[in-house]
Write an enzyme that holds these catalytic residues in place. Structure first.
Site, PDB file in Angstrom:
ATOM      1  N   ASN A   8      50.475  24.928   9.830  1.00 52.43           N
ATOM      2  CA  ASN A   8      49.420  25.694  10.552  1.00 52.43           C
ATOM      3  C   ASN A   8      48.185  25.192  10.089  1.00 52.43           C
ATOM      4  O   ASN A   8      47.740  25.164   8.929  1.00 52.43           O
ATOM      5  CB  ASN A   8      49.427  27.133  10.062  1.00 52.43           C
ATOM      6  CG  ASN A   8      48.282  28.128  10.603  1.00 52.43           C
ATOM      7  OD1 ASN A   8      47.693  27.586  11.470  1.00 52.43           O
ATOM      8  ND2 ASN A   8      48.280  29.137   9.853  1.00 52.43           N
ATOM      9  N   TRP A   9      47.583  24.407  10.856  1.00 52.91           N
ATOM     10  CA  TRP A   9      46.301  23.726  10.876  1.00 52.91           C
ATOM     11  C   TRP A   9      45.063  24.509  10.803  1.00 52.91           C
ATOM     12  O   TRP A   9      43.898  24.274  10.219  1.00 52.91           O
ATOM     13  CB  TRP A   9      46.197  22.587  11.928  1.00 52.91           C
ATOM     14  CG  TRP A   9      46.988  21.465  11.758  1.00 52.91           C
ATOM     15  CD1 TRP A   9      47.868  21.208  10.794  1.00 52.91           C
ATOM     16  CD2 TRP A   9      46.799  20.254  12.635  1.00 52.91           C
ATOM     17  NE1 TRP A   9      48.590  19.794  10.998  1.00 52.91           N
ATOM     18  CE2 TRP A   9      47.897  19.306  12.408  1.00 52.91           C
ATOM     19  CE3 TRP A   9      45.966  19.775  13.668  1.00 52.91           C
ATOM     20  CZ2 TRP A   9      48.229  18.201  12.658  1.00 52.91           C
ATOM     21  CZ3 TRP A   9      46.233  18.435  14.393  1.00 52.91           C
ATOM     22  CH2 TRP A   9      47.591  17.760  13.711  1.00 52.91           C
ATOM     23  N   LYS A  10      45.166  25.801  11.425  1.00 51.34           N
ATOM     24  CA  LYS A  10      44.015  26.706  11.203  1.00 51.34           C
ATOM     25  C   LYS A  10      43.140  26.131  12.207  1.00 51.34           C
ATOM     26  O   LYS A  10      43.114  25.319  13.075  1.00 51.34           O
ATOM     27  CB  LYS A  10      43.723  27.233  10.147  1.00 51.34           C
ATOM     28  CG  LYS A  10      44.682  27.649   9.172  1.00 51.34           C
ATOM     29  CD  LYS A  10      44.402  28.279   7.848  1.00 51.34           C
ATOM     30  CE  LYS A  10      45.926  28.977   7.312  1.00 51.34           C
ATOM     31  NZ  LYS A  10      45.640  29.483   5.957  1.00 51.34           N
ATOM     32  N   HIS A  95      49.055  36.520  11.644  1.00 51.30           N
ATOM     33  CA  HIS A  95      48.790  35.922  10.593  1.00 51.30           C
ATOM     34  C   HIS A  95      47.647  36.667   9.745  1.00 51.30           C
ATOM     35  O   HIS A  95      47.015  37.321  10.786  1.00 51.30           O
ATOM     36  CB  HIS A  95      48.250  34.509  11.089  1.00 51.30           C
ATOM     37  CG  HIS A  95      47.951  33.801   9.806  1.00 51.30           C
ATOM     38  ND1 HIS A  95      46.785  33.776   9.025  1.00 51.30           N
ATOM     39  CD2 HIS A  95      48.687  32.705   9.194  1.00 51.30           C
ATOM     40  CE1 HIS A  95      46.848  33.149   7.984  1.00 51.30           C
ATOM     41  NE2 HIS A  95      47.991  32.371   7.896  1.00 51.30           N
ATOM     42  N   GLU A  97      45.279  36.064   8.578  1.00 47.96           N
ATOM     43  CA  GLU A  97      43.695  35.894   8.635  1.00 47.96           C
ATOM     44  C   GLU A  97      43.522  36.702  10.092  1.00 47.96           C
ATOM     45  O   GLU A  97      42.259  37.106  10.299  1.00 47.96           O
ATOM     46  CB  GLU A  97      43.446  34.456   8.949  1.00 47.96           C
ATOM     47  CG  GLU A  97      43.203  33.930   7.610  1.00 47.96           C
ATOM     48  CD  GLU A  97      43.834  32.140   7.396  1.00 47.96           C
ATOM     49  OE1 GLU A  97      43.698  31.595   8.518  1.00 47.96           O
ATOM     50  OE2 GLU A  97      44.154  32.026   6.250  1.00 47.96           O
ATOM     51  N   GLU A 164      54.374  35.822   3.907  1.00 47.27           N
ATOM     52  CA  GLU A 164      53.090  35.304   3.374  1.00 47.27           C
ATOM     53  C   GLU A 164      52.508  36.269   2.652  1.00 47.27           C
ATOM     54  O   GLU A 164      51.673  36.932   3.209  1.00 47.27           O
ATOM     55  CB  GLU A 164      52.463  34.648   4.349  1.00 47.27           C
ATOM     56  CG  GLU A 164      53.038  33.611   5.275  1.00 47.27           C
ATOM     57  CD  GLU A 164      52.012  32.416   6.061  1.00 47.27           C
ATOM     58  OE1 GLU A 164      51.779  31.486   5.644  1.00 47.27           O
ATOM     59  OE2 GLU A 164      51.282  33.159   6.870  1.00 47.27           O
ATOM     60  N   GLY A 170      46.444  29.838   0.823  1.00 44.34           N
ATOM     61  CA  GLY A 170      45.199  28.984   0.384  1.00 44.34           C
ATOM     62  C   GLY A 170      44.534  29.046  -1.262  1.00 44.34           C
ATOM     63  O   GLY A 170      43.352  28.683  -1.234  1.00 44.34           O
ATOM     64  N   SER A 206      50.451  28.635  -0.299  1.00 42.25           N
ATOM     65  CA  SER A 206      50.170  27.457  -0.872  1.00 42.25           C
ATOM     66  C   SER A 206      51.706  26.528  -1.235  1.00 42.25           C
ATOM     67  O   SER A 206      51.889  26.067  -2.232  1.00 42.25           O
ATOM     68  CB  SER A 206      49.705  28.083  -2.527  1.00 42.25           C
ATOM     69  OG  SER A 206      48.481  28.585  -2.401  1.00 42.25           O
ATOM     70  N   GLY A 227      49.732  25.832   5.509  1.00 37.71           N
ATOM     71  CA  GLY A 227      48.495  25.694   5.895  1.00 37.71           C
ATOM     72  C   GLY A 227      47.899  24.543   5.437  1.00 37.71           C
ATOM     73  O   GLY A 227      48.140  23.383   5.746  1.00 37.71           O
ATOM     74  N   GLY A 228      47.058  24.435   4.111  1.00 37.08           N
ATOM     75  CA  GLY A 228      46.545  23.239   3.556  1.00 37.08           C
ATOM     76  C   GLY A 228      47.005  21.968   3.597  1.00 37.08           C
ATOM     77  O   GLY A 228      46.643  20.876   3.888  1.00 37.08           O
TER      78      GLY A 228
HETATM   79  P1  PGA Z   1      48.154  27.764   2.710  1.00 39.06           P
HETATM   80  O1  PGA Z   1      48.325  28.517   4.115  1.00 39.06           O
HETATM   81  O2  PGA Z   1      49.634  26.984   2.894  1.00 39.06           O
HETATM   82  O3  PGA Z   1      47.072  26.886   2.959  1.00 39.06           O
HETATM   83  O4  PGA Z   1      48.163  28.589   1.486  1.00 39.06           O
HETATM   84  C1  PGA Z   1      49.459  29.312   4.582  1.00 39.06           C
HETATM   85  C2  PGA Z   1      49.133  29.837   5.867  1.00 39.06           C
HETATM   86  O5  PGA Z   1      48.129  30.612   5.908  1.00 39.06           O
HETATM   87  O6  PGA Z   1      50.000  29.994   6.649  1.00 39.06           O
END
Ligand code: PGA
Length: 243
Positions: A8-10, A95, A97, A164, A170, A206, A227-228
Site C-alpha cells: 500500500n503505497w498510500k 483502511h 486512514e 491492522e 507507520g 510496521s 505500507g512504508g
Molecule cells: P505501515 O502501514 O506498514 O507503514 O505500518 C501499513 C498500512 O497502513 O497498511
C-alpha cells in the site's frame, strides 16, 4: 501455503519512481522465484503505468479505495468498475486512514464492498483497534463491530480481511507474534461462525524485511499488508520471499 503480500503505497511516489520500482521488482522476480501472490496498490493516477510496466509479470495491481456508488455525480470519486476496467484485481476498503481522516462508516464500507464485488474485484477489508482500545482490552469487541460491515456478504469467497492495529501503522511498533496469532485466529473464528466466510487474513502494521518471516510463519496469518516498507522494491521483495 501461498501467502498474499500486498503493498500500500498510500499517497507517495512519482511517475518516475513508479517506473523505477517496476523495473527493479521485475528484475528481482527474475532472479528468485516466489510462490506468494504479490499485489501493489499505488496512488490511482499511477495504476495504468504500473499495469503497463508489470503486464509480463505475475504481480497484480490493486487500488487503495473505491466509490460506494456505481456512477454519476460524485466529483473526485473512482468507481470499482473503472478500476476493473483499468486492470485492477484488488481494492483496499476500510483502511484506518479512511476511517480516521474521512470518518467512513460500516454502512459505507458495505456499499463499497458491494460495488467492488459486483465489478469483479477482490476487496481487502481492513479492520483494527486503536491504541486506547488495545490498552483497555477492547480489541475483540472493536473488531467484532467492524466485521459487521460483512453482514451482507455471507459465504462470499472473494473477500480478504486485513487486521491492522492502528497503533502499529507507520509507527515502527509491531504487535507481538502472540497477539497477531491470537487476534487473527479470533477474526478467523468470528468470520467462520457468524458470516460463513473463510478469507485470507492479512496482518498489517510496521511489517518490514526483518520481521516478515516471523509474522508470515504464524498459522493464522495468510499474508501481509505493507505500507512504508513497500515503497522500495528491494525491501518489498525481501518481504515477498520471506516464506
Ligand atoms: P505501515 O502501514 O506498514 O507503514 O505500518 C501499513 C498500512 O497502513 O497498511
Amino acid at each position: 501455503m501461498t501467502k498474499l503480500i500486498v503493498a500500500n503505497w498510500k499517497m507517495n511516489g512519482t511517475l518516475k519512481n513508479t517506473h523505477k520500482f517496476c523495473q527493479q521488482i521485475t528484475a528481482l522476480a527474475q532472479e528468485t522465484e516466489t510462490k506468494n501472490t504479490l499485489v501493489i496498490c499505488p496512488p490511482a493516477p499511477y495504476l495504468d503505468a504500473l499495469r503497463n510496466d508489470l503486464k509480463k509479470s505475475d504481480i497484480k495491481i490493486g487500488a487503495q479505495d473505491c466509490s460506494a456508488a456505481l456512477e454519476g455525480a460524485y466529483t473526485g470519486e473512482v468507481s470499482a468498475q473503472m478500476l476493473d476496467d483499468i486492470g485492477c484485481d484488488y481494492v483496499l476498503i476500510g483502511h484506518s486512514e479512511r476511517r480516521q481522516q474521512h470518518k467512513e462508516s460500516n454502512a459505507l464500507f458495505s456499499k463499497k464492498i458491494h460495488q467492488a464485488l459486483d465489478a469483479g474485484l477482490q476487496p481487502i477489508f481492513c479492520i483494527g483497534e486503536s491504541d486506547a482500545d488495545y490498552e483497555a482490552n477492547r480489541t475483540q469487541d472493536v473488531l467484532k463491530e467492524q466485521l459487521k460491515a460483512l453482514e451482507n456478504f455471507k459465504k462470499n469467497k472473494n473477500i480478504v480481511v486485513a487486521y491492522e492495529p492502528v497503533w502499529a501503522i507507520g509507527t515502527g511498533k509491531v504487535a507481538s507474534p502472540e497477539d497477531i496469532q491470537n487476534t487473527c485466529a479470533f477474526v478467523e473464528k468470528t468470520l467462520s461462525s457468524e458470516y460463513a466466510l473463510s478469507p485470507f487474513i492479512l496482518y498489517g502494521g510496521s511489517v518490514k524485511g526483518e520481521n516478515a518471516s516471523s509474522i508470515l510463519s504464524l498459522p493464522a496469518v495468510g499474508g501481509v499488508l505493507v505500507g512504508g516498507a513497500s515503497l522500495k522494491a528491494s525491501e518489498f521483495w525481501k518481504i515477498a520471499i520471506a516464506v
